[in-house]
Design a protein around this motif. Sequence first.
Motif, mmCIF file in Angstrom:
data_model
loop_
_atom_site.group_PDB
_atom_site.id
_atom_site.type_symbol
_atom_site.label_atom_id
_atom_site.label_comp_id
_atom_site.label_asym_id
_atom_site.label_seq_id
_atom_site.Cartn_x
_atom_site.Cartn_y
_atom_site.Cartn_z
ATOM 1 N N PHE A 152 25.947 44.884 23.001
ATOM 2 C CA PHE A 152 26.154 43.961 24.113
ATOM 3 C C PHE A 152 27.068 44.627 25.133
ATOM 4 C CE2 PHE A 152 25.500 41.066 20.451
ATOM 5 C CZ PHE A 152 24.266 40.568 20.849
ATOM 6 N N PHE A 153 26.690 44.535 26.387
ATOM 7 C CA PHE A 153 27.448 45.153 27.473
ATOM 8 C C PHE A 153 28.682 44.319 27.795
ATOM 9 C CE2 PHE A 153 28.107 45.540 32.156
ATOM 10 C CZ PHE A 153 28.583 46.843 32.148
ATOM 11 N N LEU A 154 29.806 45.010 28.023
ATOM 12 C CA LEU A 154 31.042 44.359 28.452
ATOM 13 C C LEU A 154 31.313 44.752 29.898
ATOM 14 C CD1 LEU A 154 33.415 45.099 25.428
ATOM 15 C CD2 LEU A 154 32.002 43.088 25.799
ATOM 16 N N SER A 155 31.277 43.784 30.781
ATOM 17 C CA SER A 155 31.668 44.021 32.167
ATOM 18 C C SER A 155 33.187 44.009 32.207
ATOM 19 C CB SER A 155 31.103 42.905 33.046
ATOM 20 O OG SER A 155 31.670 42.941 34.325
ATOM 21 N N VAL A 156 33.784 45.011 32.852
ATOM 22 C CA VAL A 156 35.241 45.144 32.896
ATOM 23 C C VAL A 156 35.684 45.241 34.352
ATOM 24 C CG1 VAL A 156 37.197 46.588 32.215
ATOM 25 C CG2 VAL A 156 35.247 46.356 30.681
ATOM 26 N N LYS A 157 36.645 44.412 34.732
ATOM 27 C CA LYS A 157 37.216 44.487 36.084
ATOM 28 C C LYS A 157 38.678 44.089 36.026
ATOM 29 C CE LYS A 157 35.415 39.921 37.311
ATOM 30 N NZ LYS A 157 34.493 39.225 38.177
ATOM 31 N N ARG A 158 39.396 44.439 37.055
ATOM 32 C CA ARG A 158 40.817 44.085 37.147
ATOM 33 C C ARG A 158 40.984 42.587 37.251
ATOM 34 N NH1 ARG A 158 44.820 48.299 39.963
ATOM 35 N NH2 ARG A 158 46.423 47.037 39.021
ATOM 36 N N TRP A 159 42.064 42.096 36.672
ATOM 37 C CA TRP A 159 42.415 40.685 36.814
ATOM 38 C C TRP A 159 42.749 40.409 38.274
ATOM 39 C CZ3 TRP A 159 47.076 38.871 38.731
ATOM 40 C CH2 TRP A 159 47.252 37.492 38.684
ATOM 41 N N HIS A 160 42.405 39.202 38.725
ATOM 42 C CA HIS A 160 42.801 38.768 40.062
ATOM 43 C C HIS A 160 43.226 37.303 40.000
ATOM 44 C CE1 HIS A 160 38.997 36.592 40.672
ATOM 45 N NE2 HIS A 160 38.440 37.621 40.055
ATOM 46 N N ILE A 161 44.031 36.909 40.963
ATOM 47 C CA ILE A 161 44.560 35.541 40.959
ATOM 48 C C ILE A 161 43.436 34.526 41.134
ATOM 49 C CG2 ILE A 161 46.838 36.234 41.782
ATOM 50 C CD1 ILE A 161 46.057 35.151 44.533
ATOM 51 N N ASN A 162 43.678 33.358 40.595
ATOM 52 C CA ASN A 162 42.771 32.205 40.716
ATOM 53 C C ASN A 162 41.388 32.453 40.123
ATOM 54 O OD1 ASN A 162 44.809 30.738 42.060
ATOM 55 N ND2 ASN A 162 44.216 31.630 44.013
ATOM 56 N N PHE A 163 41.297 33.254 39.088
ATOM 57 C CA PHE A 163 40.011 33.481 38.427
ATOM 58 C C PHE A 163 39.641 32.242 37.622
ATOM 59 C CE2 PHE A 163 37.445 34.638 34.770
ATOM 60 C CZ PHE A 163 36.389 35.274 35.397
ATOM 61 N N SER A 192 59.590 30.688 51.279
ATOM 62 C CA SER A 192 60.192 31.811 50.566
ATOM 63 C C SER A 192 60.286 31.525 49.069
ATOM 64 C CB SER A 192 61.583 32.095 51.140
ATOM 65 O OG SER A 192 62.219 33.107 50.416
ATOM 66 N N SER A 193 60.651 30.302 48.724
ATOM 67 C CA SER A 193 60.766 29.905 47.328
ATOM 68 C C SER A 193 59.393 29.919 46.643
ATOM 69 C CB SER A 193 61.392 28.514 47.231
ATOM 70 O OG SER A 193 61.412 28.067 45.911
ATOM 71 N N LEU A 194 58.369 29.417 47.325
ATOM 72 C CA LEU A 194 57.013 29.420 46.771
ATOM 73 C C LEU A 194 56.509 30.840 46.553
ATOM 74 C CD1 LEU A 194 55.246 26.550 48.750
ATOM 75 C CD2 LEU A 194 55.766 26.611 46.316
ATOM 76 N N LYS A 195 56.777 31.707 47.513
ATOM 77 C CA LYS A 195 56.337 33.097 47.403
ATOM 78 C C LYS A 195 56.970 33.765 46.180
ATOM 79 C CE LYS A 195 55.930 37.314 50.096
ATOM 80 N NZ LYS A 195 56.226 37.990 51.354
ATOM 81 N N ARG A 224 56.510 35.655 40.547
ATOM 82 C CA ARG A 224 56.998 35.581 39.170
ATOM 83 C C ARG A 224 55.871 35.239 38.202
ATOM 84 N NH1 ARG A 224 58.055 31.796 35.819
ATOM 85 N NH2 ARG A 224 58.002 30.102 37.308
ATOM 86 N N ILE A 225 54.993 34.298 38.564
ATOM 87 C CA ILE A 225 53.924 33.914 37.634
ATOM 88 C C ILE A 225 52.762 34.901 37.616
ATOM 89 C CG2 ILE A 225 54.542 31.472 37.657
ATOM 90 C CD1 ILE A 225 52.121 30.957 39.450
ATOM 91 N N TYR A 226 52.562 35.658 38.689
ATOM 92 C CA TYR A 226 51.491 36.654 38.728
ATOM 93 C C TYR A 226 51.886 37.948 38.034
ATOM 94 C CZ TYR A 226 49.469 33.724 42.455
ATOM 95 O OH TYR A 226 48.954 32.690 43.184
ATOM 96 N N LYS A 227 53.163 38.295 38.071
ATOM 97 C CA LYS A 227 53.628 39.593 37.585
ATOM 98 C C LYS A 227 53.189 39.917 36.151
ATOM 99 C CE LYS A 227 57.444 42.726 37.313
ATOM 100 N NZ LYS A 227 58.795 43.043 37.617
ATOM 101 N N PRO A 228 53.280 38.997 35.186
ATOM 102 C CA PRO A 228 52.874 39.362 33.812
ATOM 103 C C PRO A 228 51.402 39.760 33.670
ATOM 104 C CG PRO A 228 54.116 37.307 33.830
ATOM 105 C CD PRO A 228 53.831 37.659 35.256
#
Length: 152
Positions: free
Chosen positions: A91-102, A12-15, A20-24
Amino acid sequence: MDPWTPMGLIFSSLKKKKQRIYKPWTYSIIIKIFGRKLSHIYLKQRLAAMLKVSEKIILIDLGHNYYIVKFLKEENLHKTLQRGPWFTNSFFLSVKRWHINFVASEAKETKSALWIRLSELSTEFYDHLVLSKIGQKLVKLVKTDVSTSEAL
């Protein structure tokens, strides 16, 4: 797992820590520049001019021509993902949503949105159903551009 056991409390604490660290980063995007490396200052200025979002752009260089653009507002995330395609200095910019552990050095671009111009298409084919059928024959159609949509 029982939340009151020692392992349950640790889990529970890890979750909570992960949340907390992903939210920003929730409203962030990952961009990749195809072509050449651009200076950080120049790219940040170009993005601000192109994206026209309602907040200051936070740009972080991840290496390997990948960057994170961090937004604080959800509306700017959606605006950026829905408009485009994005180009700077041809120059082309590929755009995608951020995801964890990128990890930039391990990232693989397997899909990309393409803009296809149908030069000299007769105006009678500026019909949503016709354009959708043409688009689906070529690729998976995501959207019709603004100027074409206004003609419909």
